[in-house]
Design a protein around this motif. Structure first.
Motif, PDB file in Angstrom:
ATOM      1  N   LYS B 442       0.861  -1.195   0.000  1.00  0.00           N
ATOM      2  CA  LYS B 442       0.000   0.000   0.000  1.00  0.00           C
ATOM      3  C   LYS B 442       0.889   1.233   0.000  1.00  0.00           C
ATOM      4  O   LYS B 442       1.828   1.331   0.794  1.00  0.00           O
ATOM      5  N   ARG B 443       0.583   2.122  -0.883  1.00  0.00           N
ATOM      6  CA  ARG B 443       1.339   3.361  -0.877  1.00  0.00           C
ATOM      7  C   ARG B 443       0.788   4.296   0.175  1.00  0.00           C
ATOM      8  O   ARG B 443      -0.408   4.327   0.425  1.00  0.00           O
ATOM      9  N   PRO B 445      -0.489   7.761   1.464  1.00  0.00           N
ATOM     10  CA  PRO B 445      -1.084   8.886   0.751  1.00  0.00           C
ATOM     11  C   PRO B 445      -0.071  10.018   0.595  1.00  0.00           C
ATOM     12  O   PRO B 445       0.708  10.290   1.503  1.00  0.00           O
ATOM     13  N   ARG B 446      -0.091  10.605  -0.579  1.00  0.00           N
ATOM     14  CA  ARG B 446       0.863  11.680  -0.819  1.00  0.00           C
ATOM     15  C   ARG B 446       0.376  12.940  -0.156  1.00  0.00           C
ATOM     16  O   ARG B 446      -0.771  13.336  -0.318  1.00  0.00           O
ATOM     17  N   ALA B 453       2.654  19.017  -7.115  1.00  0.00           N
ATOM     18  CA  ALA B 453       1.680  18.590  -8.101  1.00  0.00           C
ATOM     19  C   ALA B 453       2.379  18.397  -9.416  1.00  0.00           C
ATOM     20  O   ALA B 453       3.426  18.974  -9.676  1.00  0.00           O
TER      21      ALA B 453
END
Lengths: 289, 457
Positions: B442-443, B445-446, B453
């Motif tokens: 699982k990455r 969250p950024r 961006a």
């Protein structure tokens, strides 16, 4: 099960339990391994029996064809640059098919993924439907759609492009929706509170968060799609695969052309692999200062 | 760029920000514009406008209508006067002599009821077609004078074509063609006819209830045999083809895993002290991966001939490169502490690898293997179409005949079901085997300020 109400088990008991446990584990592992080996062996024998040539015969001849091709290419080494130039447009066509289908597939994949992610979908009740759609798109091998479309639309790059795009949309739809699940919903809520439409919420609230991951997956897909479009060319969809099929059907005497195509394909795949690897590394880990 | 110096005047600040905004705005438009420009270029170079001219709508209609319907041919040999009835006009679907569907009444004068008032009569001399709202079309074929057609008075409508030697009538109910040598009527039905039993089977036309009853009284084997050897749909061959495709994927993926695992050790920094070997091994993996599966398939097909073994080997070779790369990356990330711990108990090198290294990389190994098993089911279909083996071969053969579209539809359904089933199965196995891991990392969250961006700053 150890009896807890009894006196503390002696060291002998523990040893016994342990040996029994390991023995059981070993037995299960052994059985599993035996079944697995039996499956592999019987599978291999079945495949060997149903093949036109047997493994034992063919094994010694694996390098015959490459050797012939290389020998002939070496003989006519002077013509090789000419062939490379000649087949370059076909290579560009293959690359164009891959790039266009990746772009189109990524657009539809984005839509599918947004429609199938909880919290972002405009119609939450339809989430399972969009998930199934992307599953089905992903399950169809490109060649199936390509062959049917070649019958309807005639040969050329467009059937291949549509076929690869459909598969790409499904595959990326799944990957993108996993990325979406990790995105923060706060910007979306903020945008909702100022009355943004669904499209505005997605383009301004979600896409900036997930953009780098999207691009990274799309690049990976581009690599895969180059290979796919070369293969589809082989069944009549144009590009370098088609040229390869022609060069091969000429047979001996024209192997130098086949060698040139092999070379072009190999160099392209390695180059795109390296380039996109670099780019993806930069996208996911940030630019190195 | 975004850090502000307090000594700046507001005018400087404003110009800085304006420049930043301008840049971002340009990026915002430049990227989509570039994509659009590229798509426009592709549109021109692929000759999309010319596509409609090249596309054959007739082919599309045949394809679609044939994939869910079938036609029954009633044919009269004008020389001998014999009438035969066959599904799709194929020998395999022919009704035995004297047997006919209930809408065809055989006899001296054969009457074919096409429903809705349409009726075709094959008389001893003349062939008549009663078309409600139009009248009766008559045709008398003869060897000397060709086909003499009599139409009702008035202009010939466009769904009738008449010439000296041929009459063709196409209506909603069916189609009649009369030539010098034969007269033929097509009647269309929805569905896949003869899917379970062919006409020569004793079980043809039986209901499901009766079949179950007969199966219960000891005919189950015979019923299955009739179904299994159905000449029209070839269920046995199709089942074998699916099995071959799965076999290719299984042998290829697992074989590649078995070969790649020991080789992967040779390509890692922590297990292979010799730099030259490491470097050579990595280049081997890169080479095998770079030579596309198409090229491997072509080369191997020359040596082994068509069949499932060739496909399995092509998958095996290609994936050995990929697995070698993935496994060696996983091996470089193993924790040395566990290996040291095992070593401290006096373990020999083999035991160190078995108990110190393998358990650490098992999750990566298994999840990759299962993922490839699933995606190789798809590849095996494609490779089968090129080398000639499995369901891919059946599919290409059915497409090449350009008329068995119901079979094509059947195969496509089977392929999709097969791939989805494998997808589900490998996912299920992955979850069972790797508890808690889920197979996918699982990455996190950024955070907005962290990565910056990208597409729309």
């Amino acid at each position: 099960m150890a009896d807890l109400t009894a006196a503390r088990p002696g060291i002998e008991d523990i040893r016994q339990h342990y040996t029994a446990h390991t023995q059981r584990k070993r037995l299960y592992g052994g059985i599993l391994l035996a079944v697995f080996v039996a499956l592999m062996v019987s599978g291999f024998r079945t495949a060997d029996a149903r093949n036109a040539g047997s493994f034992a015969d063919g094994f010694t001849r694996i390098f015959d064809y490459p050797a012939e091709v290389l020998a002939e290419a070496a003989e006519k080494a002077a013509q090789l640059p000419g062939h490379v130039v000649h087949f370059f447009p076909a290579l560009v066509e293959t690359l164009n098919i891959a790039a266009a289908s990746t772009l189109v597939g990524a657009v539809f994949g984005t839509l599918l993924s947004l429609l199938a992610t909880r919290g972002m979908a405009p119609w939450p009740a339809l989430i399972p439907l969009f998930r199934r759609i992307s599953d089905v798109c992903r399950a169809i091998p490109e060649i199936v759609i390509a062959l049917v479309l070649i019958f309807v639309l005639g040969g050329g790059p467009v059937p291949a492009m549509i076929a690869i795009a459909i598969h790409t949309a499904g595959a990326l739809g799944k990957l993108f929706s996993e990325v979406n699940e990790n995105a923060s919903l706060k910007p979306v809520e903020g945008l909702t509170s100022v009355g943004a439409t669904w499209a505005q919420r997605m383009t301004l609230g979600v896409i900036p968060q997930v953009g780098p991951n999207y691009v990274s997956y799309a690049l990976l897909r581009f690599e895969i799609n180059i290979r796919a479009s070369a293969i589809l060319g082989f069944v009549g969809a144009g590009g370098i695969g088609y040229e390869l099929k022609n060069a091969m059907s000429w047979g001996q005497g024209r192997y130098d052309e086949a060698a040139a195509i092999f070379l072009l394909l190999f160099v392209t795949i390695v180059a795109v692999d390296q380039l996109s690897g670099l780019l993806r590394d930069r996208l996911t880990h940030g630019a190195k200062a | 760029m975004t850090t502000f110096d307090t000594t700046l005047t507001s005018a400087d600040l404003k110009s800085d920000i304006s420049r930043l905004f301008l840049k971002k705005r340009l990026m915002n438009f430049a990227l989509p514009a570039a994509v659009l420009a590229y798509l426009a270029y592709v549109f021109v170079i692929f000759d999309m406008p010319g596509l409609w001219e090249r596309a054959s709508l007739d082919n599309a209609t045949t394809l679609v209508s044939d994939s869910y319907s079938y036609k029954t041919h009633v044919t009269r040999d004008n020389r001998s006067g014999e009438v035969s009835v066959a599904i799709e006009g194929e020998r395999k679907g022919a009704y035995p002599d004297g047997m006919s569907p209930d809408w065809v009444a055989l006899g001296e004068t054969t009457v074919i009821d096409l429903e809705a008032g349409h009726k075709v009569t094959f008389g001893p001399e003349t062939i008549a077609y009663e078309i409600p709202g139009y009248g009766t079309v008559r045709a008398t074929p003869s060897r000397s004078a060709g086909v003499q057609a009599e139409l009702p008075a008035g202009d010939v409508p466009e769904w009738i074509s008449v010439s000296k030697n041929r009459l063709a009538v196409t209506t909603e109910a069916g189609r009649l063609t009369v030539t010098r040598n034969r007269a033929e009527v097509f009647r269309y039905f929805a569905g896949w006819e003869l899917f379970f039993f062919t006409l020569d089977s004793p079980y043809y036309g039986m209901g499901a209830g009766e079949l179950v009853q007969r199966a219960a009284t000891g005919e189950a084997g015979a019923i299955f045999q009739e179904f299994w050897t159905n000449k029209m749909w070839r269920h046995q061959d199709v089942a074998w083809a699916i099995a071959e495709t799965l076999l290719m994927a299984f042998l290829g993926s697992i074989g590649a895993g078995i070969i790649a695992l020991p080789l992967a050790f040779l390509a890692t920094r922590n297990f292979m002290p010799l730099r030259s070997v490491r470097f050579a091994m990595r280049r081997v993996f890169d080479f095998v991966r770079g030579v596309d599966s198409l090229i491997w398939t072509v080369v191997l097909a020359r040596a082994f001939g068509p069949g499932p073994l060739t496909g399995a080997l092509a998958i095996l070779v290609t994936d050995t490169g990929t697995f070698g790369k993935i496994f060696s990356e996983a091996l470089e990330n193993v924790d040395q502490k566990q290996i040291e711990g095992v070593a401290s108990t006096g373990a020999k090198p083999v035991q160190r690898y078995r108990f110190g290294v393998i358990p650490q990389i098992t999750p990566v190994l298994l999840s990759q293997l299962l993922y490839f098993l699933e995606s190789n089911t798809r590849s095996a279909t494609i490779i089968g179409a090129i080398t000639g083996g499995g369901i891919g071969l059946l599919l290409t053969q059915a497409i090449i005949t350009q008329k068995d579209w119901e079979e094509v539809a059947y195969y496509i359904t089977l392929i999709i079901l097969m791939v989805m089933l494998m997808d589900w199965f490998s996912g299920w196995l992955r979850r069972r085997l790797i508890k808690g891991e889920g197979g996918k990392a699982k990455r996190k969250p950024r955070k907005p300020e962290e990565g910056g961006a990208f597409l729309l700053p």
